[in-house]
Design an enzyme around this catalytic site. Structure first.
Site, mmCIF file in Angstrom:
data_model
loop_
_atom_site.group_PDB
_atom_site.id
_atom_site.type_symbol
_atom_site.label_atom_id
_atom_site.label_comp_id
_atom_site.label_asym_id
_atom_site.label_seq_id
_atom_site.Cartn_x
_atom_site.Cartn_y
_atom_site.Cartn_z
ATOM 1 C CB SER A 140 -0.882 0.008 1.240
ATOM 2 O OG SER A 140 -0.068 0.009 2.388
ATOM 3 N N GLY A 176 -2.903 -0.329 -4.012
ATOM 4 C CA GLY A 176 -1.703 0.148 -3.346
ATOM 5 C C GLY A 176 -1.148 1.446 -3.883
ATOM 6 C CB CYS A 228 -6.754 7.443 28.403
ATOM 7 S SG CYS A 228 -8.200 8.373 28.864
ATOM 8 C CE1 TYR A 270 -7.638 0.505 3.610
ATOM 9 C CE2 TYR A 270 -6.726 2.308 2.339
ATOM 10 C CZ TYR A 270 -7.160 1.005 2.425
ATOM 11 O OH TYR A 270 -7.112 0.203 1.319
HETATM 12 C C1 LIG Z 1 -6.113 -3.174 0.681
HETATM 13 C C2 LIG Z 1 -6.258 -3.828 -0.617
HETATM 14 C C3 LIG Z 1 -6.474 -3.068 -1.763
HETATM 15 C C4 LIG Z 1 -6.515 -1.566 -1.765
HETATM 16 O O1 LIG Z 1 -5.321 -0.981 -1.376
HETATM 17 P P1 LIG Z 1 -5.127 0.617 -1.519
HETATM 18 O O2 LIG Z 1 -3.799 0.856 -0.880
HETATM 19 O O3 LIG Z 1 -6.242 1.254 -0.779
HETATM 20 O O4 LIG Z 1 -5.163 0.929 -2.965
HETATM 21 C C5 LIG Z 1 -6.658 -3.735 -2.957
HETATM 22 N N1 LIG Z 1 -6.623 -5.082 -3.021
HETATM 23 C C6 LIG Z 1 -6.421 -5.845 -1.927
HETATM 24 C C7 LIG Z 1 -6.407 -7.305 -2.053
HETATM 25 C C8 LIG Z 1 -6.223 -5.249 -0.695
HETATM 26 O O5 LIG Z 1 -6.012 -6.008 0.380
#
Ligand SMILES: *Cc1c(COP(=O)(O)O)cnc(C)c1O
Length: 466
Positions: free
Chosen positions: A239, A277, A394, A424
């Site tokens: 990511s 990602g 906290c 996220y």
């Molecule tokens: C998390 C994920 C995505 C999306 O990732 P981004 O960083 O938000 O683009 C796509 N495919 C799979 C399998 C994931 O686990």
């Protein structure tokens, strides 16, 4: 009532040093266009104004803290992916942020949708999202979740284990159907931000490792099952990635396993899903490649490898999540306290506490994710001072923005805006310390409307059976 200028009493040299990537802004009121939806400006009165909505009007109408998504920007990001990768399938990764309203936007923009739990699937279903354009991920899908997905006519299940393959076969038999699957393979490429690591053996929970022949065995297993239709291979390498080199290695390795499968069975797989990602700019230090450049380098790598392995035309798919919702979104907080804390060695740091924190954005605490922030309700002619924006939980680690320059006259009642906080953040939000989760509001022309309403104390108590 005049407020003490917090940094005013401290000599500039005595302030904590900023990290290397962060430079003191020449103009503390300036907005970095790379971090905000198109058309974001400071109004004449000095207010942050997104899609025509001023920060103070939004906070007055919807309360604080608050997540906002510029609908036009979300749609533009979705459609930019669809256009840049025309001919490929683009799935929006719902885990970045999903609700029924957003699922409808995704459907209308012509994208597919990825879900990774029965809950996400229920939201997609509640929005009437076309099941055939939906992919189902996860390393431990339950029988009930799989049954719901298969009954609905899910487009693809991305299988992740031998146990799951058996579970799907039993359900397909029970429901007298066949299930289209992709096999998630682990390429040994792990990419984060500007670096990738290609390891010999990978120590994580997802997929079938190419090494040791596990991926090939799973492909053969699926292709010989009467209950499964094996469509192809899936890979997701990480990511917040900014450079294409990790993807290039993943493309090579996935195609190599597809070629091994062809050699073993005589069948050619037609689908390759490269996951998501794609990195976004959270701070001035992040510089994502323009989408068209990224698309060109992806196409080149696919064409090159595909020719090399003699595959001809493949059906390629991508799954961006963050890159669609992140740049269209921001969070608004209200400052509650401002405190100058003396550090060892005589330096000091300004702690700006806001009305949310790690319950509405866990990413800084979880992954040391960096964000930026601006004073949103007014411009200031005070000098920039290095601050740390923290929440009200906290926990000492309850940090939202570790290092950011804000005007020295920042004071209780001011609004702070954090760009990128729609990805996220709400989707990972908790009720830690029994805070109620903030609403998600869409900006659409002159209108603003709720996608998710604010949680109430009644919502919290509703689960507590006493
Ligand atoms: C998390 C994920 C995505 C999306 O990732 P981004 O960083 O938000 O683009 C796509 N495919 C799979 C399998 C994931 O686990």
């Amino acid at each position: 009532m005049p407020h003490m200028h917090v940094a005013g009493s401290i000599h500039a040299d005595a302030m904590a040093a900023s990290p290397k990537w962060l430079t003191r802004p020449a103009d503390v009121n300036a907005l970095d266009a790379a971090l905000w939806p198109t058309g974001t400006v400071r109004s004449e009165a000095g207010e942050l104004t997104v899609a025509g909505h001023s920060a103070s009007a939004l906070a007055a109408k919807w309360g604080s803290p608050l997540y906002l998504i510029d609908e036009a920007a979300f749609r533009a990001n979705a459609s930019a992916f669809r256009k840049a990768f025309a001919g490929w399938d683009v799935y929006y990764a719902g885990k970045a942020f999903l609700c029924r309203g957003v699922a409808r936007w995704v459907a209308e923009e012509g994208l597919g949708l990825d879900v990774c739990s029965g809950g996400e699937l229920a939201v997609a279903r509640g929005a009437g999202f076309p099941p055939e354009r939906t992919g189902f991920h996860g390393n431990n899908k339950s029988t009930d979740e799989l049954r719901a997905a298969i009954s609905l006519g899910i487009g693809r299940v991305i299988v992740d284990s031998l146990d799951e393959i058996e579970r799907i076969e039993a359900l397909a038999e029970e429901l007298a159907t066949t299930v289209k699957v992709l096999v998630r393979v682990t390429t040994g490429v792990e990419a984060h931000t500007h670096e990738y690591i290609a390891t010999a053996h990978e120590d994580q929970k997802f997929g079938f490792s190419i090494l040791g022949g596990h991926a090939l065995m799973a492909l053969v297993r699926c292709s010989t099952s009467p209950w499964l239709t094996l469509a192809g291979v899936h890979s997701h390498i990480g990511s917040q990635i900014f450079d294409g080199s990790g993807f290039e290695v993943a493309i090579h390795r996935t195609m190599r396993v597809m070629a091994q499968f062809r050699d073993a069975t005589g069948e050619t797989l037609r689908e390759l899903n490269l996951g998501g990602g794609f990195g976004i700019a959270y701070t001035a230090a992040d510089q994502p490649l323009p989408l068209t450049d990224l698309a060109a380098s992806f196409r080149e790598a696919i064409d090159h490898e595909s020719r090399g392995f003699g595959f001809g035309q493949l059906r390629v798919a991508l799954e961006p999540g963050r890159a669609i919702v992140g740049p269209a979104s921001f969070a608004l907080y209200t400052v509650g306290t401002v405190k100058v804390v003396e550090l060892d060695g005589g330096a000091a740091r300004v702690y700006v506490s806001v009305d949310g924190g790690m319950s509405d954005n866990i990413r800084p605490a979880l992954y040391a994710a960096e964000y930026s922030a601006v004073l949103a309700n007014r411009a200031s002619d005070s000098p920039p001072v290095l601050c740390r924006v923290v929440g009200k939980h906290c926990e000492g680690g309850d940090i939202l923005v570790r290092d950011v320059f804000l005007p020295a006259d920042i004071q209780p009642g001011d609004l702070i805006a954090v760009p990128g906080a729609g990805a996220y953040a709400r989707s990972m939000a908790s009720n830690y310390n029994h805070l109620t989760r903030p609403p998600v509001v869409a900006l659409a022309g002159e209108r603003s409307y709720p996608l998710l309403r604010r949680e109430t104390l009644e919502d919290l108590l509703a689960l507590d059976v006493g």
